[in-house]
Design a protein around this motif. Structure first.
Motif, PDB file in Angstrom:
ATOM      1  N   GLY A  11       0.855  -1.189   0.000  1.00 57.60           N
ATOM      2  CA  GLY A  11       0.000   0.000   0.000  1.00 57.60           C
ATOM      3  C   GLY A  11       0.885   1.231   0.000  1.00 57.60           C
ATOM      4  N   LEU A  12       0.356   2.327   0.512  1.00 58.59           N
ATOM      5  CA  LEU A  12       1.105   3.588   0.495  1.00 58.59           C
ATOM      6  C   LEU A  12       2.488   3.437   1.137  1.00 58.59           C
ATOM      7  CD1 LEU A  12       1.315   6.663   0.161  1.00 58.59           C
ATOM      8  CD2 LEU A  12       0.057   6.896   2.299  1.00 58.59           C
ATOM      9  N   THR A  13       2.543   2.868   2.339  1.00 54.84           N
ATOM     10  CA  THR A  13       3.831   2.805   3.033  1.00 54.84           C
ATOM     11  C   THR A  13       4.751   1.756   2.430  1.00 54.84           C
ATOM     12  OG1 THR A  13       2.692   3.428   5.061  1.00 54.84           O
ATOM     13  CG2 THR A  13       4.910   2.577   5.297  1.00 54.84           C
ATOM     14  N   ASP A  34       1.518  -8.851  -1.424  1.00 50.61           N
ATOM     15  CA  ASP A  34       0.236  -8.279  -0.987  1.00 50.61           C
ATOM     16  C   ASP A  34      -0.894  -9.239  -1.319  1.00 50.61           C
ATOM     17  OD1 ASP A  34      -2.105  -6.485  -0.569  1.00 50.61           O
ATOM     18  OD2 ASP A  34      -0.585  -4.921  -0.434  1.00 50.61           O
ATOM     19  N   ARG A  36      -3.774  -8.014  -2.195  1.00 48.87           N
ATOM     20  CA  ARG A  36      -4.616  -7.338  -3.196  1.00 48.87           C
ATOM     21  C   ARG A  36      -4.009  -7.537  -4.579  1.00 48.87           C
ATOM     22  NH1 ARG A  36      -2.971  -2.139  -5.250  1.00 48.87           N
ATOM     23  NH2 ARG A  36      -1.195  -1.262  -4.134  1.00 48.87           N
ATOM     24  N   ARG A  44      -8.757   6.259  -4.099  1.00 48.46           N
ATOM     25  CA  ARG A  44      -8.689   7.293  -3.065  1.00 48.46           C
ATOM     26  C   ARG A  44      -7.991   8.539  -3.577  1.00 48.46           C
ATOM     27  NH1 ARG A  44      -5.235   3.854   1.200  1.00 48.46           N
ATOM     28  NH2 ARG A  44      -7.032   2.570   0.778  1.00 48.46           N
ATOM     29  N   THR A  45      -8.286   9.645  -2.901  1.00 46.03           N
ATOM     30  CA  THR A  45      -7.519  10.873  -3.121  1.00 46.03           C
ATOM     31  C   THR A  45      -6.730  11.089  -1.841  1.00 46.03           C
ATOM     32  OG1 THR A  45      -9.407  12.072  -2.245  1.00 46.03           O
ATOM     33  CG2 THR A  45      -9.202  11.989  -4.643  1.00 46.03           C
ATOM     34  N   CYS A  47      -5.124  14.173   0.455  1.00 44.74           N
ATOM     35  CA  CYS A  47      -5.036  15.632   0.622  1.00 44.74           C
ATOM     36  C   CYS A  47      -4.134  15.956   1.803  1.00 44.74           C
ATOM     37  CB  CYS A  47      -6.413  16.233   0.865  1.00 44.74           C
ATOM     38  SG  CYS A  47      -7.449  16.158  -0.595  1.00 44.74           S
ATOM     39  N   ALA A 138       1.603  -4.217   6.179  1.00 47.79           N
ATOM     40  CA  ALA A 138       0.213  -4.628   5.917  1.00 47.79           C
ATOM     41  C   ALA A 138      -0.703  -3.964   6.927  1.00 47.79           C
ATOM     42  CB  ALA A 138       0.090  -6.145   6.019  1.00 47.79           C
ATOM     43  N   PHE A 139      -1.851  -3.520   6.462  1.00 47.56           N
ATOM     44  CA  PHE A 139      -2.872  -3.003   7.384  1.00 47.56           C
ATOM     45  C   PHE A 139      -4.245  -3.378   6.853  1.00 47.56           C
ATOM     46  CE2 PHE A 139      -5.952   0.191   8.815  1.00 47.56           C
ATOM     47  CZ  PHE A 139      -5.923  -0.143  10.160  1.00 47.56           C
ATOM     48  N   PHE A 152     -15.789   7.283   6.251  1.00 53.78           N
ATOM     49  CA  PHE A 152     -16.278   8.246   5.259  1.00 53.78           C
ATOM     50  C   PHE A 152     -16.609   7.561   3.943  1.00 53.78           C
ATOM     51  CE2 PHE A 152     -12.249   8.271   2.938  1.00 53.78           C
ATOM     52  CZ  PHE A 152     -11.364   7.887   3.936  1.00 53.78           C
ATOM     53  N   THR A 254       0.587   2.325   9.046  1.00 56.26           N
ATOM     54  CA  THR A 254      -0.501   2.553  10.000  1.00 56.26           C
ATOM     55  C   THR A 254      -0.244   1.835  11.318  1.00 56.26           C
ATOM     56  OG1 THR A 254      -2.035   2.799   8.166  1.00 56.26           O
ATOM     57  CG2 THR A 254      -3.009   2.357  10.307  1.00 56.26           C
ATOM     58  N   TYR A 265      -5.026  12.302   9.222  1.00 55.60           N
ATOM     59  CA  TYR A 265      -4.057  12.548   8.145  1.00 55.60           C
ATOM     60  C   TYR A 265      -2.882  11.584   8.296  1.00 55.60           C
ATOM     61  CZ  TYR A 265      -6.331  16.923   6.779  1.00 55.60           C
ATOM     62  OH  TYR A 265      -7.229  17.847   6.320  1.00 55.60           O
ATOM     63  N   ALA A 266      -2.428  11.037   7.157  1.00 53.90           N
ATOM     64  CA  ALA A 266      -1.326  10.063   7.238  1.00 53.90           C
ATOM     65  C   ALA A 266      -0.427  10.110   6.004  1.00 53.90           C
ATOM     66  CB  ALA A 266      -1.899   8.657   7.367  1.00 53.90           C
ATOM     67  N   PHE A 267      -0.885  10.783   4.953  1.00 54.46           N
ATOM     68  CA  PHE A 267      -0.188  10.676   3.668  1.00 54.46           C
ATOM     69  C   PHE A 267       1.269  11.165   3.758  1.00 54.46           C
ATOM     70  CE2 PHE A 267       0.810  12.579  -0.544  1.00 54.46           C
ATOM     71  CZ  PHE A 267       0.887  11.401  -1.250  1.00 54.46           C
TER      72      PHE A 267
HETATM   73  C1  LIG Z   1     -10.083   6.343   0.986  1.00 56.50           C
HETATM   74  C2  LIG Z   1      -8.968   6.934   1.820  1.00 56.50           C
HETATM   75  C3  LIG Z   1      -8.642   8.277   1.681  1.00 56.50           C
HETATM   76  C4  LIG Z   1      -7.616   8.827   2.453  1.00 56.50           C
HETATM   77  N1  LIG Z   1      -7.328  10.145   2.295  1.00 56.50           N
HETATM   78  C5  LIG Z   1      -6.313  10.683   2.994  1.00 56.50           C
HETATM   79  C6  LIG Z   1      -5.971  12.049   2.813  1.00 56.50           C
HETATM   80  O1  LIG Z   1      -6.653  12.762   2.056  1.00 56.50           O
HETATM   81  N2  LIG Z   1      -4.933  12.564   3.478  1.00 56.50           N
HETATM   82  C7  LIG Z   1      -4.185  11.796   4.333  1.00 56.50           C
HETATM   83  O2  LIG Z   1      -3.219  12.308   4.917  1.00 56.50           O
HETATM   84  N3  LIG Z   1      -4.516  10.508   4.558  1.00 56.50           N
HETATM   85  C8  LIG Z   1      -5.551   9.945   3.907  1.00 56.50           C
HETATM   86  N4  LIG Z   1      -5.894   8.641   4.128  1.00 56.50           N
HETATM   87  C9  LIG Z   1      -5.209   7.912   5.230  1.00 56.50           C
HETATM   88  C10 LIG Z   1      -3.876   7.266   4.875  1.00 56.50           C
HETATM   89  O3  LIG Z   1      -3.102   8.088   4.032  1.00 56.50           O
HETATM   90  C11 LIG Z   1      -4.067   5.913   4.325  1.00 56.50           C
HETATM   91  O4  LIG Z   1      -4.811   5.098   5.189  1.00 56.50           O
HETATM   92  C12 LIG Z   1      -2.726   5.216   3.975  1.00 56.50           C
HETATM   93  O5  LIG Z   1      -3.039   4.480   2.851  1.00 56.50           O
HETATM   94  C13 LIG Z   1      -2.083   4.355   5.060  1.00 56.50           C
HETATM   95  O6  LIG Z   1      -0.924   3.737   4.536  1.00 56.50           O
HETATM   96  P1  LIG Z   1      -0.541   2.230   4.884  1.00 56.50           P
HETATM   97  O7  LIG Z   1       0.551   1.848   3.974  1.00 56.50           O
HETATM   98  O8  LIG Z   1      -0.327   2.066   6.336  1.00 56.50           O
HETATM   99  O9  LIG Z   1      -1.851   1.395   4.567  1.00 56.50           O
HETATM  100  P2  LIG Z   1      -2.467   1.028   3.145  1.00 56.50           P
HETATM  101  O10 LIG Z   1      -2.105   2.052   2.123  1.00 56.50           O
HETATM  102  O11 LIG Z   1      -3.901   0.758   3.385  1.00 56.50           O
HETATM  103  O12 LIG Z   1      -1.725  -0.322   2.754  1.00 56.50           O
HETATM  104  C14 LIG Z   1      -1.899  -1.507   3.467  1.00 56.50           C
HETATM  105  C15 LIG Z   1      -1.659  -2.652   2.491  1.00 56.50           C
HETATM  106  O13 LIG Z   1      -1.677  -3.851   3.249  1.00 56.50           O
HETATM  107  C16 LIG Z   1      -2.321  -4.835   2.463  1.00 56.50           C
HETATM  108  N5  LIG Z   1      -2.748  -5.927   3.348  1.00 56.50           N
HETATM  109  C17 LIG Z   1      -3.776  -5.964   4.224  1.00 56.50           C
HETATM  110  N6  LIG Z   1      -3.794  -7.129   4.874  1.00 56.50           N
HETATM  111  C18 LIG Z   1      -2.746  -7.852   4.407  1.00 56.50           C
HETATM  112  C19 LIG Z   1      -2.226  -9.142   4.694  1.00 56.50           C
HETATM  113  N7  LIG Z   1      -2.795  -9.928   5.601  1.00 56.50           N
HETATM  114  N8  LIG Z   1      -1.122  -9.562   4.025  1.00 56.50           N
HETATM  115  C20 LIG Z   1      -0.546  -8.757   3.110  1.00 56.50           C
HETATM  116  N9  LIG Z   1      -0.982  -7.526   2.779  1.00 56.50           N
HETATM  117  C21 LIG Z   1      -2.080  -7.079   3.425  1.00 56.50           C
HETATM  118  C22 LIG Z   1      -3.452  -4.099   1.781  1.00 56.50           C
HETATM  119  O14 LIG Z   1      -3.918  -4.805   0.640  1.00 56.50           O
HETATM  120  C23 LIG Z   1      -2.757  -2.775   1.427  1.00 56.50           C
HETATM  121  O15 LIG Z   1      -2.195  -2.817   0.136  1.00 56.50           O
HETATM  122  C24 LIG Z   1      -6.906   8.049   3.380  1.00 56.50           C
HETATM  123  C25 LIG Z   1      -7.260   6.696   3.525  1.00 56.50           C
HETATM  124  C26 LIG Z   1      -8.283   6.152   2.773  1.00 56.50           C
HETATM  125  C27 LIG Z   1      -8.643   4.700   2.986  1.00 56.50           C
END
Ligand SMILES: Cc1cc2nc3c(=O)[nH]c(=O)nc-3n(C[C@H](O)[C@H](O)[C@H](O)COP(=O)(O)OP(=O)(O)OC[C@H]3O[C@@H](n4cnc5c(N)ncnc54)[C@H](O)[C@@H]3O)c2cc1C
Length: 362
Positions: A11-13, A34, A36, A44-45, A47, A138-139, A152, A254, A265-267
């Motif tokens: 995902g993002l991170t 992953d 997915r 998603r967007t 901001c 993973a989250f 939302f 996350t 906010y997390a981006f």
């Molecule tokens: C719709 C949406 C809009 C958002 N908008 C903003 C914004 O405008 N501004 C902002 O600052 N933040 C925003 N956020 C919050 C934040 O930026 C995101 O949640 C961010 O994607 C978190 O990064 P991450 O890498 O921790 O998780 P994610 O990007 O969610 O990545 C997690 C990854 O783990 C994978 N995964 C899950 N379970 C497993 C498993 N068991 N094994 C392997 N892989 C797995 C998933 O498929 C996914 O690819 C938004 C979030 C969402 C959902």
């Protein structure tokens, strides 16, 4: 010496850590796993208040010079001369990062059924691999627990006549609180006089359904007399506010606290933490990073606790803070960049008696 790194969760991170690793050490072998598929990208967007993120400029979809907050008894517009509110379209962002990773030789395994981490080993659908470093990005919100959820859903709309001001993002139009949702508000991002992303958000005890949020969006449009429009793509999400984190030495993203508890906010934090994590891996150190000062964490948790304890006071607490805090303190506070003095000034704007009552459930 680190030669092979595995990342669970693309995902993002996860993607950002892979990119930073390969930028720092192009001969590394980086593998991402992953559950997915690679496509479609997560809808998603993203901001954020842009204090000069020059690398993101090519994927910026829109910038707003002002933001607006409003509730039943106040309305306020804040100009953003040095940190415009900025939107990035997820598709453009994910395309760019995946292209860079393809060129730099990252390996991907999408659509996995089950991925288990075991120290330096990773078990994927019956196969096992050993790495010098394993990172867990993973989250899955459906199995996480949190003080509150930012839940939302929203939809892009195109109207026949010009009804929006594309220079101003409506960050919060605060609505009545309820037992399930201490905070409930509309979030409206107009990209032209006829186009906007219209979202309904709650800070709630659990994620709410998409249909609940969308019906609030349509009601809001109707109340404003916006009756003639076409609907486009939507987005839906649930972001933990005050995630109950499990002990996990490999966690990033996350699960490692990139989400600002009081705002969701997390981006930008994800991108910044990816740089720190990659630097630590390349120099063979622990990947733990601290993104927010401890006092900001305490303030955020008290605020979430007050909302959770006393849901009916949510709108009052939020409105008091957004109405009372000075512009020059509130924007850095929301952006996670406040000094202690700025954060204190925002906290002091929260109605004190209500806050004490909410915290003590009186
Ligand atoms: C719709 C949406 C809009 C958002 N908008 C903003 C914004 O405008 N501004 C902002 O600052 N933040 C925003 N956020 C919050 C934040 O930026 C995101 O949640 C961010 O994607 C978190 O990064 P991450 O890498 O921790 O998780 P994610 O990007 O969610 O990545 C997690 C990854 O783990 C994978 N995964 C899950 N379970 C497993 C498993 N068991 N094994 C392997 N892989 C797995 C998933 O498929 C996914 O690819 C938004 C979030 C969402 C959902």
């Amino acid at each position: 010496m680190v030669e092979r790194v595995a990342i669970r969760g693309a995902g993002l991170t996860g993607l950002s850590v892979a990119r930073e690793l390969l930028r720092a050490k192009p001969d590394l072998e980086v593998s991402l796993f992953d559950i997915r598929p690679r496509y479609p990208h997560p809808q998603r967007t993203f901001c954020f208040f842009d204090y000069g993120e020059t690398e993101l400029a090519p994927v910026v979809a829109h910038r707003w010079k002002n933001v607006r907050f409003q509730g039943s008894c106040f309305e306020r517009r804040v100009e953003l001369p040095s940190a415009p509110y900025t939107m990035i379209a997820g598709d453009a962002f994910f395309d760019t990062i995946l292209s860079e990773l393809d060129v730099s030789g990252a390996r991907f395994r999408w659509d996995c059924k089950r991925i288990e981490l075991d120290n330096r080993m990773i078990h994927v659908d019956g196969e096992s691999f050993t790495f010098d470093y394993v990172v867990d990005a993973a989250f899955d919100p459906s199995v996480a627990s949190s003080t509150l959820w930012q839940s939302f859903a929203g939809i892009w709309i195109s109207t026949e006549s010009p009804v929006f001001d594309p220079t101003t993002a409506l960050l919060m139009d605060i609505q009545e609180s309820s037992q399930d949702a201490p905070a409930s508000f509309m979030y409206v991002l107009p990209t032209s006089p006829r186009e906007a992303l219209v979202e309904h958000t709650t800070f709630s005890l659990r994620p709410m359904s998409e249909s609940y949020h969308l019906s609030r969006c349509f009601e809001w449009l109707e109340r404003r007399g916006i009756l003639s429009y076409e609907t486009g793509k939507g987005e839906r999400g649930a972001i933990p506010m005050g995630l109950h984190r499990k002990n996990n030495d490999f966690a990033v993203g996350t699960n490692a606290g990139i989400v600002r508890p009081a705002t969701g906010y997390a981006f930008l934090a994800a991108l910044h933490s990816a740089k720190l994590v990659a630097k630590n891996i390349v120099s063979n150190e622990s990947i733990a990073t601290n993104l927010y000062p401890w006092w900001l964490g305490i303030g955020d948790h008290l605020f979430l606790r007050a909302l959770r304890n006393s849901p009916a006071r949510g709108a009052e607490l939020l409105s008091g803070m957004l109405e009372g805090a000075a512009d020059e303190d509130m924007i850095p506070f929301l952006a996670g960049k406040a000094t202690f003095r700025q954060a204190l000034s925002v906290w002091l704007a929260v109605p004190k008696i209500d806050m004490i009552r909410a915290l003590t459930s009186l």
